[in-house]
Design a protein around this motif. Structure first.
Motif, short mmCIF file in Angstrom:
data_model
loop_
_atom_site.label_atom_id
_atom_site.label_comp_id
_atom_site.label_asym_id
_atom_site.label_seq_id
_atom_site.Cartn_x
_atom_site.Cartn_y
_atom_site.Cartn_z
N ALA A 63 0.82 -1.35 0.06
CA ALA A 63 0.12 0.04 0.10
C ALA A 63 0.94 1.36 -0.02
CB ALA A 63 -1.01 0.05 1.16
N LEU A 64 2.03 1.22 0.59
CA LEU A 64 3.02 2.39 0.76
C LEU A 64 3.52 2.71 -0.45
CD1 LEU A 64 4.70 2.16 4.23
CD2 LEU A 64 3.11 3.84 3.66
N SER A 65 3.82 1.50 -1.28
CA SER A 65 4.33 1.74 -2.69
C SER A 65 3.24 2.43 -3.55
CB SER A 65 4.82 0.45 -3.34
OG SER A 65 3.82 -0.27 -3.61
N LEU A 70 1.23 7.86 -5.93
CA LEU A 70 0.08 8.73 -5.92
C LEU A 70 0.38 9.74 -5.51
CD1 LEU A 70 -2.47 6.54 -4.53
CD2 LEU A 70 -2.54 7.40 -7.02
N MET A 71 1.38 10.36 -4.59
CA MET A 71 1.81 11.45 -4.24
C MET A 71 2.45 12.14 -5.46
SD MET A 71 3.06 11.00 -0.06
CE MET A 71 3.70 12.43 -0.11
N HIS A 72 3.19 11.42 -5.99
CA HIS A 72 4.13 11.95 -7.25
C HIS A 72 2.97 12.42 -8.47
CE1 HIS A 72 7.27 11.67 -10.62
NE2 HIS A 72 7.06 12.85 -10.33
N LEU A 111 -8.26 6.44 -0.17
CA LEU A 111 -8.64 4.82 0.04
C LEU A 111 -7.61 4.06 0.46
CD1 LEU A 111 -11.32 4.38 -2.99
CD2 LEU A 111 -11.59 4.51 -0.60
N THR A 112 -6.32 4.29 -0.05
CA THR A 112 -5.11 3.68 0.09
C THR A 112 -4.51 3.89 1.36
OG1 THR A 112 -4.37 3.56 -2.44
CG2 THR A 112 -2.83 2.89 -0.73
N PHE A 113 -4.47 5.15 1.86
CA PHE A 113 -4.34 5.52 3.07
C PHE A 113 -5.03 5.01 3.99
CE2 PHE A 113 -3.22 8.52 6.65
CZ PHE A 113 -1.64 8.34 6.40
N GLN A 114 -6.09 4.92 3.90
CA GLN A 114 -7.28 4.44 4.92
C GLN A 114 -7.10 2.67 5.11
OE1 GLN A 114 -11.35 4.50 3.41
NE2 GLN A 114 -12.13 3.94 5.33
#
Length: 247
Positions: A8-10, A15-17, A222-225
């Motif tokens: 998920a962190l990958s 997504l941040m980029h 959603l991914t951070f959740q």
């Protein structure tokens, strides 16, 4: 931290980029000659190790941000009526001389200084086809620029606007809003096409980019959740184990 969180962190990292790239595109939606940035994603497979790895579950899939490239689709050309505005129809870049060296640009919003030098929006001199500053004499008026870049005044042809390109345009390094730094050797465009009193608009579609930003933000949330839920699950499991009485 378990494998689910790492995967998920990958995704969060890419997504941040993606948000940064999309925000930059929107910020330059009105920049002449700007080319939208795009991300190149790939799947990274990591082989699991250890005796507890299940058969058929030997690899894990991570999201990998490979690179950012520029969409080279030409932006629409628009009439301005300004005789020192120029648009490139097709391949090529104008060359300008900066304090850091020669730079390339598709932004043809030029001006004439009091000394006759043609400069870009930042005051960098525009170069002719021989690599010299493009300068008009005081008594000369800029009458016309042919499609091949030849400049004519009342004194006849005085030179030509230089258009260059590189073998791999993805190697150009952006500097600021409209300048590009060449990292390889440049060469003249074989068949330049220049339109006078016109400018090339950005190829960014503001509506599409805004929609994309909303989608990226939703995916990020959603991914951070998921990461937070997984962290809570692990902590709950640890609390239960540590709370069990020992025999």
């Amino acid at each position: 931290m378990d494998n689910t969180t790492y995967i998920a962190l990958s995704r969060v990292d890419t997504l941040m980029h993606a948000l940064d790239v999309t925000a930059n595109n929107l910020a330059n939606a009105d920049t002449n000659g700007f080319k939208a940035g795009r991300q190149l994603f790939s799947e990274y497979l990591a082989r699991q190790k250890g005796p507890d790895t299940l058969v058929g579950d030997k690899q894990q899939s991570y999201t990998q941000d490979q690179a950012t490239y520029r969409d080279q689709l030409q932006g629409p050309l628009r009439q301005t009526g300004n005789l020192t505005d120029f648009a490139i129809n097709g391949e090529g870049y104008f060359t300008v001389r900066t304090t850091q060296g020669i730079r390339l640009t598709r932004n043809g919003a030029f001006q004439r200084r009091l000394d006759g030098t043609i400069v870009d929006e930042s005051g960098n001199p525009v170069l002719d086809s021989t690599g010299r500053n493009l300068v008009l004499q005081n008594e000369e008026d800029l009458l016309s620029v042919a499609s091949d870049g030849t400049i004519s005044t009342q004194n006849g042809a005085i030179g030509a606007i230089g258009l260059v390109t590189v073998d791999n345009i993805q190697t150009l390094v952006p500097e600021g809003h409209f300048l590009l730094r060449p990292t390889t050797r440049t060469h003249a465009v074989a068949r330049p096409e220049i339109r006078q009193a016109m400018l090339e608009s950005s190829n960014v579609n503001a509506v599409s980019e805004t929609t994309r930003m909303v989608e990226i933000q939703r995916d990020y949330d959603l991914t951070f959740q998921l990461i937070q839920t997984e962290s809570t699950r692990q902590q709950t499991a640890i609390d239960k184990i540590t709370a069990e009485p020992t025999s």
